[in-house]
Design a protein around this motif. Structure first.
Motif, short mmCIF file in Angstrom:
data_model
loop_
_atom_site.label_atom_id
_atom_site.label_comp_id
_atom_site.label_asym_id
_atom_site.label_seq_id
_atom_site.Cartn_x
_atom_site.Cartn_y
_atom_site.Cartn_z
N ARG A 132 0.82 -1.10 0.02
CA ARG A 132 -0.05 -0.06 0.16
C ARG A 132 1.04 1.11 -0.09
NH1 ARG A 132 -3.56 -0.06 5.20
NH2 ARG A 132 -2.77 -2.16 5.73
N LEU A 133 1.91 0.99 0.85
CA LEU A 133 2.69 2.28 0.85
C LEU A 133 3.59 2.66 -0.52
CD1 LEU A 133 4.53 1.78 4.38
CD2 LEU A 133 2.64 3.59 3.74
N ILE A 134 3.93 1.62 -1.28
CA ILE A 134 4.50 1.83 -2.51
C ILE A 134 3.61 2.47 -3.48
CG2 ILE A 134 5.44 0.50 -4.40
CD1 ILE A 134 6.87 -1.40 -2.55
N ALA A 135 2.31 1.70 -3.59
CA ALA A 135 1.05 2.07 -4.24
C ALA A 135 1.09 3.86 -4.27
CB ALA A 135 0.04 1.33 -4.20
N LYS A 136 0.92 4.06 -2.98
CA LYS A 136 0.58 5.60 -2.56
C LYS A 136 1.91 6.40 -2.62
CE LYS A 136 -3.11 4.46 0.71
NZ LYS A 136 -3.98 5.12 0.18
N GLY A 137 3.12 5.99 -3.14
CA GLY A 137 4.05 6.66 -3.54
C GLY A 137 5.09 7.22 -2.09
N HIS A 138 4.78 6.31 -1.07
CA HIS A 138 5.38 6.59 0.35
C HIS A 138 6.65 5.66 0.52
CE1 HIS A 138 2.78 9.50 1.63
NE2 HIS A 138 1.46 8.68 1.28
N ALA A 139 6.82 4.59 -0.48
CA ALA A 139 7.82 3.78 -0.43
C ALA A 139 8.41 3.31 -1.86
CB ALA A 139 7.46 2.54 0.64
N TYR A 140 9.71 2.78 -1.89
CA TYR A 140 10.06 2.33 -3.11
C TYR A 140 11.01 1.31 -2.69
CZ TYR A 140 14.05 5.41 -1.02
OH TYR A 140 15.03 5.81 -0.22
N ALA A 141 11.46 0.35 -3.90
CA ALA A 141 12.04 -0.76 -3.77
C ALA A 141 13.11 -0.59 -4.56
CB ALA A 141 11.29 -2.08 -4.22
N VAL A 142 14.46 -1.06 -3.92
CA VAL A 142 15.76 -0.84 -4.67
C VAL A 142 16.61 -2.22 -4.25
CG1 VAL A 142 17.96 0.04 -4.96
CG2 VAL A 142 15.79 1.48 -4.16
N ASP A 143 16.70 -3.10 -5.29
CA ASP A 143 17.64 -4.25 -5.05
C ASP A 143 16.86 -5.25 -3.86
OD1 ASP A 143 19.36 -3.51 -7.21
OD2 ASP A 143 20.66 -2.40 -5.77
N GLY A 144 15.79 -5.32 -3.83
CA GLY A 144 15.09 -6.33 -3.04
C GLY A 144 15.08 -5.86 -1.60
N GLU A 145 15.20 -4.63 -1.58
CA GLU A 145 14.87 -3.74 -0.05
C GLU A 145 13.89 -2.60 -0.52
OE1 GLU A 145 17.84 -2.56 3.37
OE2 GLU A 145 18.66 -3.05 1.33
N VAL A 146 13.12 -2.47 0.74
CA VAL A 146 12.05 -1.45 0.35
C VAL A 146 12.51 -0.42 1.38
CG1 VAL A 146 9.80 -0.88 0.48
CG2 VAL A 146 10.56 -3.23 -0.60
N PHE A 147 12.43 0.91 1.18
CA PHE A 147 12.50 2.00 1.86
C PHE A 147 11.20 2.89 2.03
CE2 PHE A 147 16.79 1.02 0.38
CZ PHE A 147 17.51 0.78 1.52
N PHE A 148 11.20 3.27 3.20
CA PHE A 148 9.97 4.31 3.65
C PHE A 148 10.61 5.74 3.13
CE2 PHE A 148 7.59 7.60 5.74
CZ PHE A 148 6.32 7.07 5.57
N ARG A 149 9.71 6.55 2.17
CA ARG A 149 10.23 7.79 1.88
C ARG A 149 9.85 8.87 2.75
NH1 ARG A 149 8.23 7.23 -3.32
NH2 ARG A 149 10.16 6.79 -4.13
#
Length: 464
Positions: A132-149
């Motif tokens: 949900r956070l990724i879909a709303k633009g609050h998180a992003y995935a990089v190389d199998g890791e996900v960060f909160f923006r």
């Protein structure tokens, strides 16, 4: 109905508790990372929020209160312990949870929470929240890791009062070139370690610490609930990040901390003899250490409640002795007495005023001085004191000066025998102590002892 006022960290003032649903008052408290025995500092929030749980049950009815306290059973410390010992992660966490419940519930007399979720049992909910956070633009995935923006949350810092501009880049977080911003924090990380690797849309991995509580609280208590608690050390970054994740996942980015929990409560830290508890100072000990030294769990509980939860607490041997003497007198007074039918309104009001446990103890002292045994027993129960579950210790025989001197002399002989490598003599003294009902415990600070209920002075005199 009694009005309960609690200090809200988010607003920096006491506020009246107005439950979202008085038929289901909901509280969430951050629990332990289960890799080792709980130390005394870990026990303070457990006992503090146990008293709040008892108060809420008294005011609203036991069937109308839901209390969740989690176990973090996947973490770097757990993995390090597994790698160092060659044991499986689950084996370590199962054992540590068992220890924790023995020490907190059986040892300190805390009530079991309504829910005791393990993080690894709520991975589906965590993954769904991250998506949900990724879909709303609050998180992003990089190389199998996900960060909160973090900068996508316009009110980040709403709990702690910090601003992004005022926070130093990289403070309390690893500087990672894959992050868009140094303040971004991890929601999911790659892992291939047995027992600490789970399938996800981003590959095998495990959750970050902060997402665990957000997902478990939402699943068990709903998007909003009444009280969120923990130690003061959790305000930043853990609780700050919980709020950011949860509000952004729910589309409430511009809201305040009350969008997750209406009241945020935090207990202060603990010292030992005026100093911070640390292994380097030699003043670090677990609850089990204290219990094994013969300090009754009820005495530990009394000590933890003798200082207001929002003030630093100083654990001293002098205060321990005083607490034990007090409880021994109180138990002698109430022995064989049925508790009064009702709890005094003054006691309830004191607890309802931001858990003023020192005031309650003062009121219990007054009841004891006046010989009001039935009242004392009934009112102490609201603090988790003078109940049968923590009783019995006060009946242990007390050593007179002659007995104490003889035991110390024999302990000195045992130590001398061990230094001389006369282990047969040392073992014989220990076995003699056991037969006589003298319980001894070897600790880093030396050997401590107490008399068991079956102490036999004749058998002690028979020892050479």
């Amino acid at each position: 109905m009694t009005a309960i006022e609690l200090y809200n960290t988010a607003t920096r003032r006491k506020e009246r508790l107005k439950p979202l649903d008085p038929r289901n008052v909901r509280i969430y408290v951050c629990g332990p990372t289960v890799y080792d025995r709980a130390h005394l500092g870990n026990a303070r929030p457990v006992v503090v929020f146990d008293v709040l749980f008892r108060l809420l049950r008294h005011v609203y009815g036991a069937e109308h209160v839901t209390y969740a306290r989690n176990y973090t059973d996947i973490d770097d410390k757990i993995i390090a312990r597994a790698e160092a010992t060659g044991r499986k992660v689950r084996e370590i966490t199962d054992e540590t949870i068992r220890w924790y419940e023995e020490d907190m519930e059986a040892g300190l007399g805390t009530l079991p929470p309504t829910h005791k979720p393990r993080a690894t049992e709520y991975l589906g909910q965590m993954i769904a929240m991250i998506e949900r956070l990724i879909a709303k633009g609050h998180a992003y995935a990089v190389d199998g890791e996900v960060f909160f923006r973090v900068r996508s949350d316009p009110r980040y810092g709403r709990l702690s009062g910090r601003t992004l501009e005022g926070m130093r880049a990289g403070e309390r977080v690893e500087v990672d070139p894959r992050k868009e911003d140094p303040m971004d924090f991890v929601l999911w990380k790659p892992s291939d370690i047995e027992g600490a690797a789970f399938p996800s849309p981003w590959g095998m991995g495990r959750p970050g610490w902060h997402i665990e509580c957000s997902a478990m609280a939402e699943e068990l208590l709903g998007e909003r609930f009444d009280i969120h608690g923990g130690g003061r050390d959790l305000i930043f970054p853990h609780h700050e990040n919980e709020i950011a994740q949860s509000l952004c996942a729910h589309g409430l980015e511009s809201g305040g901390a009350e969008g997750m929990a209406r009241i945020w409560m935090h207990n202060e830290m603990l010292q030992v003899e005026g100093k911070k508890m640390s292994k380097s100072l030699g003043n670090f000990f677990t609850v089990r250490d204290l219990l094994d030294r013969g300090i009754p769990g009820e005495v530990i509980r009394f000590m933890l409640l003798s200082t207001h939860y929002r003030k630093p607490m100083d654990w001293t041997e002098a205060k321990v002795r005083e607490a034990e003497e007090t409880l021994r007198r109180w138990r002698g007074l109430v022995e064989g007495t049925e508790p009064a039918a009702e709890v005094a309104m003054a006691v309830v009001d004191a607890l309802a005023d931001d858990l003023n446990t020192p005031l309650v103890l003062a009121q219990l002292h007054e009841m004891a001085r006046a010989g009001r045994a039935a009242e004392l027993k009934a009112n102490a129960a609201l603090m988790g004191l003078l109940g049968d579950e923590l009783g019995g210790w006060e009946r242990a025989p007390q050593a007179g000066a002659d007995v104490a001197a003889r035991i110390e002399k024999l302990l000195a002989a045992r130590l001398a025998a061990r230094k001389a490598k006369d282990f047969a003599r040392a073992d014989a003294i220990r076995e003699g102590f056991t037969a006589a009902g003298v319980v001894i415990k070897d600790t880093p600070e030396g050997t401590v002892w107490e008399l068991a209920p079956d102490f036999d002075p004749a058998k002690l005199e028979a020892l050479d």
